[in-house]
Design a protein around this motif. Structure first.
Motif, short mmCIF file in Angstrom:
data_model
loop_
_atom_site.label_atom_id
_atom_site.label_comp_id
_atom_site.label_asym_id
_atom_site.label_seq_id
_atom_site.Cartn_x
_atom_site.Cartn_y
_atom_site.Cartn_z
N GLN A 183 0.83 -1.20 0.00
CA GLN A 183 0.00 0.00 0.00
C GLN A 183 0.87 1.26 0.00
OE1 GLN A 183 -2.67 -0.40 3.40
NE2 GLN A 183 -4.26 -1.23 2.06
N ARG A 184 0.30 2.32 -0.51
CA ARG A 184 0.99 3.60 -0.47
C ARG A 184 1.12 4.04 0.98
NH1 ARG A 184 -0.76 8.16 -4.73
NH2 ARG A 184 -0.45 6.29 -6.02
N GLU A 185 2.31 4.53 1.34
CA GLU A 185 2.52 4.95 2.72
C GLU A 185 3.08 6.38 2.75
OE1 GLU A 185 5.56 3.07 5.05
OE2 GLU A 185 7.03 3.09 3.43
N LEU A 186 2.70 7.09 3.81
CA LEU A 186 3.24 8.43 4.02
C LEU A 186 4.68 8.33 4.48
CD1 LEU A 186 2.82 11.51 4.30
CD2 LEU A 186 2.03 11.08 6.62
N VAL A 187 5.55 9.12 3.88
CA VAL A 187 6.96 9.13 4.25
C VAL A 187 7.31 10.35 5.08
CG1 VAL A 187 9.31 9.23 3.33
CG2 VAL A 187 7.58 7.85 2.17
N ALA A 188 6.87 11.52 4.62
CA ALA A 188 7.22 12.76 5.30
C ALA A 188 6.22 13.83 4.93
CB ALA A 188 8.64 13.21 4.92
N LEU A 189 6.08 14.81 5.82
CA LEU A 189 5.20 15.93 5.53
C LEU A 189 5.82 17.22 6.04
CD1 LEU A 189 3.43 17.15 8.21
CD2 LEU A 189 2.64 14.78 8.16
N PRO A 199 8.77 6.62 11.10
CA PRO A 199 9.96 6.19 11.86
C PRO A 199 11.04 5.53 11.01
CG PRO A 199 8.00 5.70 13.13
CD PRO A 199 7.53 6.19 11.78
N SER A 200 10.65 4.83 9.95
CA SER A 200 11.65 4.10 9.16
C SER A 200 12.61 5.01 8.40
CB SER A 200 10.95 3.15 8.19
OG SER A 200 10.14 3.88 7.29
N VAL A 201 12.26 6.30 8.25
CA VAL A 201 13.13 7.23 7.52
C VAL A 201 13.67 8.34 8.42
CG1 VAL A 201 11.83 6.76 5.42
CG2 VAL A 201 11.39 8.88 6.71
N GLU A 202 13.20 8.40 9.65
CA GLU A 202 13.65 9.43 10.59
C GLU A 202 15.17 9.41 10.71
OE1 GLU A 202 11.08 11.11 12.89
OE2 GLU A 202 12.73 12.55 12.92
N GLY A 203 15.77 10.59 10.56
CA GLY A 203 17.22 10.70 10.65
C GLY A 203 17.95 10.46 9.35
N ARG A 204 17.26 9.93 8.35
CA ARG A 204 17.88 9.68 7.04
C ARG A 204 17.31 10.60 5.97
NH1 ARG A 204 17.13 4.97 4.48
NH2 ARG A 204 15.10 4.52 5.43
N PHE A 205 16.03 10.92 6.05
CA PHE A 205 15.37 11.75 5.06
C PHE A 205 15.07 13.12 5.66
CE2 PHE A 205 13.08 8.21 2.40
CZ PHE A 205 14.28 7.54 2.28
N THR A 227 8.44 24.78 -4.70
CA THR A 227 9.03 23.45 -4.77
C THR A 227 9.20 22.85 -3.37
OG1 THR A 227 10.21 24.04 -6.79
CG2 THR A 227 11.00 22.11 -5.61
N VAL A 228 8.92 21.56 -3.29
CA VAL A 228 9.19 20.81 -2.08
C VAL A 228 10.24 19.75 -2.42
CG1 VAL A 228 7.29 19.19 -2.43
CG2 VAL A 228 8.18 19.56 -0.13
N TYR A 229 11.11 19.47 -1.46
CA TYR A 229 12.21 18.54 -1.67
C TYR A 229 12.16 17.40 -0.66
CZ TYR A 229 14.03 22.70 -4.05
OH TYR A 229 14.17 23.79 -4.85
N LEU A 230 12.75 16.29 -1.06
CA LEU A 230 12.97 15.19 -0.13
C LEU A 230 14.42 14.73 -0.32
CD1 LEU A 230 11.61 13.40 2.03
CD2 LEU A 230 11.27 11.70 0.22
N GLN A 231 15.26 15.10 0.64
CA GLN A 231 16.65 14.66 0.63
C GLN A 231 16.71 13.30 1.30
OE1 GLN A 231 19.53 16.15 -0.68
NE2 GLN A 231 20.46 14.17 -0.13
#
Length: 120
Positions: A44-50, A61-67, A77-81
Motif C-alpha cells: 500500500q501507499r505509505e506516508l513518508v514525510a510531511l 519512523p523508518s526514515v527518521e534521521g535519514r530523510f 518546490t518541495v524537496y525530499l533529501q
C-alpha cells in the motif's frame, strides 16, 4: 488547481543519496501542506514525510534521521533529501499537496510519481 511534477528519482546503491523535487504550479503553493508518499510493489501507499504550510515537519519512523523534507515557497518546490538509502526504500515516490479552507471542500492533488530504486 495545483499541478505537481516530481523529479530526481533513479537508481542508487545502498548507502547512497538522492534528492527528489516536486515543482508545483497553479495556485498559492505556500498555503498547502505538502507530503511525500511512496508505494513499493505489492504494498500500500505509505506516508513518508510531511511539511506543513507553517514549516513543521514529521517523518515515518523508518526514515527518521535519514530523510529530510523541505520547501522553498519562492520556487514553489518541495524537496525530499534521502540519505543512507536502503533497498527497502525502493518505491515510486509521490508528491501530494493538501489544504483545507473554511467553507470549502479539502483540496488534494497528486503528482505522477518518480521511481527510486536502491540496489547494488
Amino acid at each position: 488547481q495545483v499541478q505537481l511534477v516530481e523529479s530526481g528519482g533513479g537508481l542508487v546503491q545502498p548507502g547512497g543519496s538522492l534528492r527528489l523535487s516536486c515543482a508545483a504550479s497553479g495556485s498559492i503553493f505556500s498555503t498547502y501542506d505538502m507530503f511525500w508518499y511512496r508505494q513499493a510493489p505489492g504494498k500500500q501507499r505509505e506516508l513518508v514525510a510531511l511539511i506543513r504550510s507553517g514549516g513543521r515537519t514529521n517523518y515515518v519512523p523508518s526514515v527518521e534521521g535519514r530523510f529530510t523534507i523541505s520547501r522553498d515557497n519562492a520556487k514553489n518546490t518541495v524537496y525530499l533529501q534521502m540519505n543512507s538509502l536502503k533497498p527497502e526504500d525502493t518505491a515510486v515516490y509521490y508528491c501530494n499537496a493538501w489544504r483545507r479552507r473554511v467553507g470549502v471542500p479539502a483540496e488534494d492533488f497528486w503528482g505522477q510519481g518518480t521511481q527510486v530504486t536502491v540496489s547494488s
